[in-house]
Design an enzyme around this catalytic site. Structure first.
Site, PDB file in Angstrom:
ATOM      1  N   GLY A 109     -18.623  30.079  -0.993  1.00 26.61           N
ATOM      2  CA  GLY A 109     -17.297  30.249  -1.122  1.00 26.61           C
ATOM      3  C   GLY A 109     -16.582  29.098  -2.009  1.00 26.61           C
ATOM      4  N   GLN A 152      -7.774  -3.555   1.441  1.00 26.62           N
ATOM      5  CA  GLN A 152      -6.596  -3.696   0.747  1.00 26.62           C
ATOM      6  C   GLN A 152      -5.917  -5.081   1.204  1.00 26.62           C
ATOM      7  OE1 GLN A 152      -4.748   0.070   2.351  1.00 26.62           O
ATOM      8  NE2 GLN A 152      -4.834   0.983   0.087  1.00 26.62           N
ATOM      9  N   THR A 162       0.957  -1.227   0.002  1.00 22.02           N
ATOM     10  CA  THR A 162      -0.110  -0.032  -0.080  1.00 22.02           C
ATOM     11  C   THR A 162       0.717   1.202   0.013  1.00 22.02           C
ATOM     12  OG1 THR A 162       0.077   0.371   2.396  1.00 22.02           O
ATOM     13  CG2 THR A 162      -1.777  -1.360   1.520  1.00 22.02           C
ATOM     14  N   CYS A 163       0.203   2.531  -0.086  1.00 22.77           N
ATOM     15  CA  CYS A 163       1.324   3.491   0.011  1.00 22.77           C
ATOM     16  C   CYS A 163       2.029   3.711   1.190  1.00 22.77           C
ATOM     17  CB  CYS A 163       0.321   4.977  -0.323  1.00 22.77           C
ATOM     18  SG  CYS A 163      -1.123   5.007   0.733  1.00 22.77           S
ATOM     19  N   ARG A 173       3.126   1.054   3.202  1.00 21.63           N
ATOM     20  CA  ARG A 173       3.649  -0.071   3.655  1.00 21.63           C
ATOM     21  C   ARG A 173       3.974  -1.266   2.564  1.00 21.63           C
ATOM     22  NH1 ARG A 173       1.995  -1.794   8.247  1.00 21.63           N
ATOM     23  NH2 ARG A 173       0.845   0.023   8.894  1.00 21.63           N
TER      24      ARG A 173
END
Lengths: 287, 350
Positions: B194, B125, B54-55, B57
């Site tokens: 906004g 994941q 994963t990002c 690990r």
């Protein structure tokens, strides 16, 4: 009446213990463990309590040969039984977490109250409604509608609790487990419609009986019943026309239900008089 | 080095021990994962393996038939694949053996080791990584048992502790509150005042939970139109807000303003038209965009930045408090899973 070696009141006592245990366990899970108790688990427990209560009321019914509605104890028990029946058979469709907990709390409070006063449980000892199954249906339906209004008072309480938490930004307590305000307003409207419809049918049946036997229904009972019916009717109208806020509506549902419960007093007195009258008619016919 | 329980070993390079730059060197796409599996299984001593990438690990669980040399064999395979010196890999990686590796898998899958404590995405994941491993045929009896029993432990943790409960970022807290007011969001209309980043994030979070009807109001119609092209929805002119406010259920504001855009007085003008419909005002502006008096209105719920941050902070504290209990469960379960593997003759075979 003894069923399976237990008196009818003992069955009802056991049911009350189950309702109290359900309330205690679900409250502990929500407030202490911060976990939502499973709906199926609560439903199973409440259903078990309801079966015990049904056996008790069935025992009473056998005694009279009809619905057990002869005194205040039985009126309250029948109303509680109706509220639980509504929760078991219609409640799952609402998909409201904690409805089981609130309903079992409602059942516990009213059951304990009705078991606490011996004077509420003086048996009439004779068929209450003479030969008329219609008037028995009238009474049973009226109390079933009270059960529905009881659940409505509970869901209204949930609305007020949830609305207060959101206003005061207090996210603890029951907040994570209660449904959205929108869902609660929609459930409240459906319950009011169901209850009002059942009460109206009950009064229509009672009305036919009353026009035939005008002396058989006393004025306080008639006035109390019409007042409750009118109050819920006005509430329904105000809700449909958006004349009151949801918060006012919720408070009104709780208030009218409290008043409806008080109206059981005149109904009970009248029931006792009707019982005496029916007993007199039965005895006269035998002679 | 101890070789006790060395038949199941884990090598992990993760955000807790290694910088992002170093983690990037171990990052893999699906094709590369397949290649790494192939390289690992060229060695006859590696019987089963599972790669989680994963990002945050890179993790490799392996079952080896040579507990004494298994770790060296795996490092060598990683060196061959990544072209990184073995010493450097050893410096980046942490290793676990036997029950400790199982415990790590449970903790990672339950979100205990995530950057955002308790987040649920990691569990998905891990499931995906396991599915790929199974499809490629690199899992066997040990990894299958370990993962399946481990998933049961993860479910127990998530169901019996508040580890994943309550939102911990401001946008998601706002979405959760919206759902507590309106239930499902697909019938709600959202007005964003906004065109700032926080407003955009909250709008995205609302959209991801079902909201579809958006309006974007700005002091400048041009800016509102640009934002609607980017985010979707219809442009509104902020000056006319009272004329269209009753069309919306949720109003998120994060604009620069000298005086409050809404207060109890101008809100009361719309009350009759709203027919008791709730209005959720989310004030993310500084200075505040909505006057606190709005809160006095019965069906109006006003939350500002501090309120949302406080809820997020409380939720985070509750999650952190749940870590200890979750770790205890992971510990107990990893030991019982290991014993089960021993009883089945899948480990301790030396």
């Amino acid at each position: 009446m003894i069923l399976l070696e237990l008196e009818d009141r003992q069955w009802i006592f056991l049911a009350t213990v189950v309702f109290a245990a359900t309330t205690g366990l679900a409250t502990y899970a929500a407030l202490k463990l911060r976990r939502k108790s499973s709906r199926a688990y609560t439903l199973a427990l409440v259903s078990f309590g309801w079966i015990l209560q049904t056996i008790g009321l069935y025992g009473r019914g056998l005694q009279y040969g009809g619905c057990p509605l002869s005194n205040r104890f039985e009126l309250v028990q029948f109303m509680v039984w109706s509220a639980i029946a509504l929760y078991i058979f219609v409640g799952p469709a609402f998909r409201v977490s904690l409805l089981g907990m609130f309903t079992s709390a409602f059942a516990t409070i009213f059951s304990i109250l009705s078991l606490s006063f011996d004077s509420w449980d003086t048996t009439a000892g004779a068929p209450l409604f003479g030969d008329s199954p219609w008037i028995e249906t009238h009474a049973a339906l009226a109390l079933f509608s009270y059960g529905t209004f009881g659940i409505l008072a509970l869901t209204s309480g949930m609305y007020l609790l949830q609305s207060r938490s959101l206003k005061q930004k207090k996210m603890g307590g029951f907040f994570p487990f209660l449904p959205s305000l929108f869902d609660l307003t929609s459930i409240n409207l459906r319950l009011l419609l169901i209850g009002y419809l059942i009460l109206s049918i009950s009064l229509a049946i009672g009305g036919v009986y009353w026009t035939r036997e005008t002396v058989s229904v006393d004025v306080p009972k008639l006035s109390a019943t019409i007042a409750v019916w009118l109050a819920y009717g006005v509430l329904l109208l105000l809700r449909f026309r958006h004349f009151i806020s949801y918060k006012q509506f919720s408070w009104a549902c709780i208030g009218v239900f409290a008043a409806a419960l008080l109206s059981l007093g005149p109904v009970d007195n009248s029931t006792n008089e009707e019982a005496s009258l029916n007993q007199y008619i039965t005895l006269s016919a035998r002679r | 080095m101890s070789f006790h329980h060395g038949e199941l070993l884990l090598i992990t390079v993760n955000h807790e021990t290694v910088s992002m730059e170093d983690r990037e060197r171990y990052s893999l796409d699906e094709r590369q994962i397949q290649s790494l599996y192939q390289r690992l299984h060229q060695s006859p001593d590696i019987e089963e393996s599972l790669i989680l990438n994963t990002c945050n690990r890179f993790e490799l669980y392996t079952k080896t038939s040579d507990p004494r040399n298994g770790i060296s064999i795996v490092y060598q395979a990683l060196h061959d694949f990544y072209k990184i010196d073995t010493e450097e890999i050893e410096a980046h990686a942490s290793t676990r053996y036997g029950p400790a590796a199982i415990k790590h898998l449970i903790e990672v899958s339950a979100g205990l080791r995530s950057q955002i404590t308790g987040e649920a995405e990691i569990f998905g994941q891990v499931k995906e990584a396991y599915a790929l491993c199974q499809n490629l045929g690199y899992s066997g009896k040990l990894i299958n048992r370990m993962v399946q029993k481990g998933f049961q432990a993860v479910k127990l943790i998530r169901n019996s502790t508040p580890i994943g409960e309550g939102q911990i970022n401001i946008s998601n807290v706002a979405v959760d509150l919206s759902m507590k007011i309106f239930g499902a969001l697909h019938n709600t209309s959202v007005l964003i005042i906004g065109t700032g980043e926080i407003g955009e994030k909250t709008a995205k979070a609302l959209r991801s939970r079902g909201a579809t009807d958006f309006g974007i109001a700005s002091h400048s119609t041009e800016r509102a139109e640009i934002a609607t092209h980017k985010w979707g929805g219809s442009p509104r002119n902020l000056e006319d807000i009272l004329s269209y406010l009753n069309e919306y259920d949720i109003v998120i504001s994060s604009t620069d303003t000298d005086r409050p855009i809404l207060d109890a007085q101008n809100l009361s003008e719309t009350v009759g038209v709203r027919k008791n419909r709730a209005l959720f005002l989310i004030d993310l502006g500084m200075p505040r965009n909505f006057d606190p008096s709005c809160e006095e209105m019965e069906d109006v719920y006003l939350y500002n930045l501090d309120d949302l941050a406080e809820i997020a902070e409380t939720n985070l504290k509750e999650r952190k408090a749940a870590i200890k209990r979750s770790e205890e469960i992971a510990d107990q379960k990893s030991i019982s899973i290991w014993e089960m593997l021993e009883n089945r003759g899948l480990v301790n075979f030396q």
